[in-house]
Design a protein around this motif. Structure first.
Motif, PDB file in Angstrom:
ATOM      1  N   MET A 132       0.823  -1.192   0.000  1.00 14.96           N
ATOM      2  CA  MET A 132       0.000   0.000   0.000  1.00 14.96           C
ATOM      3  C   MET A 132       0.870   1.261   0.000  1.00 14.96           C
ATOM      4  O   MET A 132       0.543   2.228  -0.655  1.00 14.96           O
ATOM      5  CB  MET A 132      -0.923  -0.061   1.225  1.00 14.96           C
ATOM      6  N   GLU A 133       2.005   1.174   0.723  1.00 12.73           N
ATOM      7  CA  GLU A 133       2.880   2.339   0.776  1.00 12.73           C
ATOM      8  C   GLU A 133       3.503   2.634  -0.581  1.00 12.73           C
ATOM      9  O   GLU A 133       3.708   3.784  -0.947  1.00 12.73           O
ATOM     10  CB  GLU A 133       3.981   2.134   1.813  1.00 12.73           C
ATOM     11  N   SER A 134       3.834   1.598  -1.295  1.00  7.16           N
ATOM     12  CA  SER A 134       4.459   1.810  -2.607  1.00  7.16           C
ATOM     13  C   SER A 134       3.477   2.472  -3.574  1.00  7.16           C
ATOM     14  O   SER A 134       3.875   3.231  -4.454  1.00  7.16           O
ATOM     15  CB  SER A 134       4.951   0.488  -3.177  1.00  7.16           C
ATOM     16  N   LEU A 135       2.199   2.203  -3.404  1.00 12.79           N
ATOM     17  CA  LEU A 135       1.186   2.837  -4.249  1.00 12.79           C
ATOM     18  C   LEU A 135       1.076   4.337  -3.948  1.00 12.79           C
ATOM     19  O   LEU A 135       0.890   5.141  -4.848  1.00 12.79           O
ATOM     20  CB  LEU A 135      -0.163   2.134  -4.030  1.00 12.79           C
ATOM     21  N   VAL A 136       1.232   4.694  -2.696  1.00 17.45           N
ATOM     22  CA  VAL A 136       1.173   6.103  -2.305  1.00 17.45           C
ATOM     23  C   VAL A 136       2.449   6.829  -2.739  1.00 17.45           C
ATOM     24  O   VAL A 136       2.413   7.988  -3.147  1.00 17.45           O
ATOM     25  CB  VAL A 136       0.938   6.230  -0.775  1.00 17.45           C
ATOM     26  N   GLU A 137       3.601   6.147  -2.682  1.00 16.82           N
ATOM     27  CA  GLU A 137       4.869   6.771  -3.037  1.00 16.82           C
ATOM     28  C   GLU A 137       5.124   6.818  -4.535  1.00 16.82           C
ATOM     29  O   GLU A 137       6.036   7.505  -4.991  1.00 16.82           O
ATOM     30  CB  GLU A 137       6.017   6.023  -2.356  1.00 16.82           C
ATOM     31  N   LEU A 138       4.355   6.129  -5.313  1.00 14.85           N
ATOM     32  CA  LEU A 138       4.564   6.035  -6.755  1.00 14.85           C
ATOM     33  C   LEU A 138       4.594   7.391  -7.465  1.00 14.85           C
ATOM     34  O   LEU A 138       5.514   7.642  -8.251  1.00 14.85           O
ATOM     35  CB  LEU A 138       3.490   5.118  -7.368  1.00 14.85           C
ATOM     36  N   PRO A 139       3.654   8.317  -7.233  1.00 14.19           N
ATOM     37  CA  PRO A 139       3.744   9.607  -7.940  1.00 14.19           C
ATOM     38  C   PRO A 139       4.987  10.409  -7.567  1.00 14.19           C
ATOM     39  O   PRO A 139       5.495  11.185  -8.375  1.00 14.19           O
ATOM     40  CB  PRO A 139       2.488  10.345  -7.524  1.00 14.19           C
TER      41      PRO A 139
END
Length: 143
Positions: A1-8
């Motif tokens: 989930m964190e990687s999805l938030v950090e992606l942009p």
């Protein structure tokens, strides 16, 4: 989930901006005193009451001949006031406060003229406030 938030944030870079912080000068002590003294005048003259109640500036009453004449004080109403009544009472309280300020200044300078002026303002303010109360409530005597 964190990687999805950090992606942009992986491909978006924060721009390098040099912003200047605005330089706000500190107001002078006399300017602050003037603002506080004017606020004291507004509060002691019943400005908040005037904004909420919207009283008329002066009132009118009929005399024995049936003519209307202007009245500045609302008789027998200690909780009500006309606008001019509040402003005049606020000005009188302002003079009393100025008398205390002059007496405080006299403590530093030790000038008998300043002492006399400050004391005269305080005594005059007290006596005029008693006259205002007697005009508002006829028959009132604090003694």
């Amino acid at each position: 989930m964190e990687s999805l938030v950090e992606l942009p944030f992986n491909f978006l870079k924060c721009p390098k901006m040099k912003l200047k912080v605005p330089n706000i000068n500190k107001p002078s002590p006399m300017a602050m005193f003037s603002v506080i003294f004017f606020t004291y005048f507004l509060v002691s003259s019943g400005f908040i009451y005037d904004l909420i109640q919207n009283p008329p500036s002066i009132g009118y009453e009929r005399d024995e001949r049936g003519n209307s004449r202007p009245v500045v004080f609302q008789m027998y109403r200690i909780n009500g006031q006309y606008i001019i009544e509040g402003l005049s009472a606020g000005f009188i309280f302002l003079l009393g406060a100025l008398g205390y300020i002059i007496l405080d200044l006299n403590a530093k300078k030790n000038n008998s003229y300043l002492f006399a002026v400050g004391l005269a303002l305080i005594v005059a303010t007290y006596n005029i406030a008693i006259v205002f109360i007697r005009m508002k409530i006829p028959g009132y005597s604090p003694f």
